[in-house]
Design an enzyme around this catalytic site. Structure first.
Site, PDB file in Angstrom:
ATOM      1  N   GLU A  20       0.852  -1.196   0.000  1.00 50.48           N
ATOM      2  CA  GLU A  20       0.000   0.000   0.000  1.00 50.48           C
ATOM      3  C   GLU A  20       0.882   1.238   0.000  1.00 50.48           C
ATOM      4  OE1 GLU A  20      -3.201   0.441   3.172  1.00 50.48           O
ATOM      5  OE2 GLU A  20      -1.871   2.070   3.735  1.00 50.48           O
ATOM      6  N   TYR A  76      -6.896   6.602   0.528  1.00 48.27           N
ATOM      7  CA  TYR A  76      -7.668   7.820   0.259  1.00 48.27           C
ATOM      8  C   TYR A  76      -7.691   8.673   1.532  1.00 48.27           C
ATOM      9  CZ  TYR A  76     -11.028  11.024  -1.543  1.00 48.27           C
ATOM     10  OH  TYR A  76     -11.617  12.171  -2.003  1.00 48.27           O
ATOM     11  N   HIS A  84      -8.548   3.011  -2.469  1.00 47.46           N
ATOM     12  CA  HIS A  84      -9.423   2.921  -1.306  1.00 47.46           C
ATOM     13  C   HIS A  84     -10.530   3.941  -1.520  1.00 47.46           C
ATOM     14  CE1 HIS A  84      -6.038   1.203   1.450  1.00 47.46           C
ATOM     15  NE2 HIS A  84      -6.209   0.513   0.332  1.00 47.46           N
ATOM     16  N   GLY A 133     -13.776   5.078   6.706  1.00 46.79           N
ATOM     17  CA  GLY A 133     -12.963   6.264   7.006  1.00 46.79           C
ATOM     18  C   GLY A 133     -13.103   6.605   8.479  1.00 46.79           C
ATOM     19  N   ASP A 134     -12.150   7.376   8.974  1.00 45.14           N
ATOM     20  CA  ASP A 134     -12.163   7.757  10.387  1.00 45.14           C
ATOM     21  C   ASP A 134     -12.877   9.086  10.579  1.00 45.14           C
ATOM     22  OD1 ASP A 134     -10.975   5.645  11.777  1.00 45.14           O
ATOM     23  OD2 ASP A 134      -9.005   6.214  10.989  1.00 45.14           O
ATOM     24  N   LYS A 154     -20.703  -7.187   5.707  1.00 41.51           N
ATOM     25  CA  LYS A 154     -20.045  -6.622   4.514  1.00 41.51           C
ATOM     26  C   LYS A 154     -19.818  -7.722   3.475  1.00 41.51           C
ATOM     27  CE  LYS A 154     -16.611  -4.434   6.957  1.00 41.51           C
ATOM     28  NZ  LYS A 154     -15.516  -3.497   7.311  1.00 41.51           N
ATOM     29  N   GLN A 204      -6.115  -4.961   9.291  1.00 38.32           N
ATOM     30  CA  GLN A 204      -5.300  -3.964   9.984  1.00 38.32           C
ATOM     31  C   GLN A 204      -3.952  -4.606  10.307  1.00 38.32           C
ATOM     32  OE1 GLN A 204      -4.190  -1.130  10.525  1.00 38.32           O
ATOM     33  NE2 GLN A 204      -6.029  -0.257  11.453  1.00 38.32           N
TER      34      GLN A 204
END
Ligand SMILES: Cc1cc2nc3c(=O)[nH]c(=O)nc-3n(C[C@H](O)[C@H](O)[C@H](O)COP(=O)(O)OP(=O)(O)OC[C@H]3O[C@@H](n4cnc5c(N)ncnc54)[C@H](O)[C@@H]3O)c2cc1C
Length: 318
Positions: free
Chosen positions: A19, A51, A95, A126-127, A200, A211
């Protein structure tokens, strides 16, 4: 281009992928090529590109007044994906996130990706914006990644958000989602997190990228629990080599992960960050070897767009 799941099906052994982050606004794309070039000899079938949504900063004026401004530090995800495909003739996986987008904007972004021949997306929530504390969806945006998975799956069936279209074409995205061997930090427990991960997958996600973790047992337990819950899709482990002493506190606070005692002690005792890098590489090589032995489909590395450590690791494995 080829779907991530096809790459996995066709592979005779564990694959290598990584990544990268778009460069900071104003920096040259050459920085990205400089990060990718040294890793190309390990034949990555695809490269993932993160992203980054807008952040809010306060600009201070001479009269002391403050102005709140939205700024995006790392724009360029889609452009970088197109550039990677053009230059290296391999797949790029952007992403895509819920944060900062309403459904129509998401649809338009997906149309761009589709026109560029990008067939893979890693779908994320996203956070939260730092100043907001908790994640807030846009008005008419998605509150969870599962909702965004649904939108992409609908588009694959030619069901667009814009209902006025006459005979719209279906897209053909292969959808990946995130999984958390040590639990997503907002989930009350792992069981609950796995329930939503399964949601999902049931909605159409075809693979999971995890992660980062530093203890393989957590990954193996996570995979076992996923399988028990009926999550059958490939699970790709995400790995990051330790590189600085500061990461002992930064990584747990940002990513909500544990650093194993043995690794933490070795890093604490290291005389400088050069020594930490060596420890980080050796640890990551051992992790990778064990994961490979257990037959993971892909070893996926978080490079932070710095390839030297990952190159040293990959050269011992691939
Ligand atoms: C491999 C990987 C790549 C990443 N890349 C990026 C990136 O490029 N850009 C970026 O901004 N962030 C990125 N992130 C970070 C990610 O956006 C955050 O971790 C975010 O907080 C959660 O995203 P998610 O897609 O896992 O969310 P979700 O799957 O929506 O889950 C978020 C939380 O909500 C819970 N939940 C899910 N659905 C429901 C529901 N229906 N009802 C109640 N609770 C629910 C989950 O258990 C979890 O606690 C990445 C993370 C990983 C693991």
């Amino acid at each position: 281009m080829t779907k991530v799941t096809e790459h996995i099906k066709q592979a005779k052994q564990t694959l290598f992928s990584f990544e990268i982050l778009p460069p900071l606004k104003g920096e040259s794309i050459q920085n990205i090529y400089d990060a990718i070039d040294p890793l190309m000899e390990f034949n990555p079938p695809f490269i993932e590109v993160t992203y980054h949504r807008e952040e809010f900063i306060y600009k201070k004026f001479a009269n002391g007044s403050l102005e709140k401004r939205a700024t995006r530090k790392r724009p360029g995800t889609v452009g970088i994906c197109a550039a990677i495909m053009h230059k290296y003739k391999i797949d790029a996986v952007p992403h895509i996130i819920c944060g900062g987008f309403n459904k129509e904007e998401t649809e338009n972004a997906l149309i761009d990706l589709n026109f560029l021949g990008i067939d893979n997306v890693l779908v994320l929530r996203g956070d939260a914006i730092k100043s907001e504390g908790t994640f807030v969806a846009e008005k008419d945006g998605h509150p969870f990644a599962s909702e965004l998975v649904k939108q992409v799956v609908n588009m694959n069936k030619a069901v667009y958000y814009d209902e006025e279209l006459q005979n719209p074409s279906p897209s053909n995205f292969c959808i990946g989602v995130a999984g958390y061997p040590e639990k997503h930090f907002e989930a009350p427990n792992l069981k609950s997190d796995l329930k939503y991960l399964k949601m999902k997958v049931d909605l159409g996600a075809e693979y999971i990228v995890t992660q980062m973790f530093f203890n393989n047992d957590k990954f193996f337990e996570f995979v076992d629990l996923c399988r028990k819950e009926g999550i059958e899709v490939p699970i790709i482990p995400g790995l990051k080599p330790f590189s600085t002493k500061k990461q002992l506190t930064i990584l747990p606070s940002i990513f909500h992960i544990d650093i194993p005692e043995a690794l933490a002690e070795a890093v604490e005792k290291a005389k400088d960050n050069e020594a930490v890098k060596k420890i980080g590489i050796a640890w990551c090589v051992e992790q990778s070897k064990e994961l490979m032995k257990r037959g993971v489909p892909i070893l996926h590395y978080y490079t932070m767009s710095k390839s030297q450590a990952v190159r040293e690791i990959a050269s011992q494995l691939f």
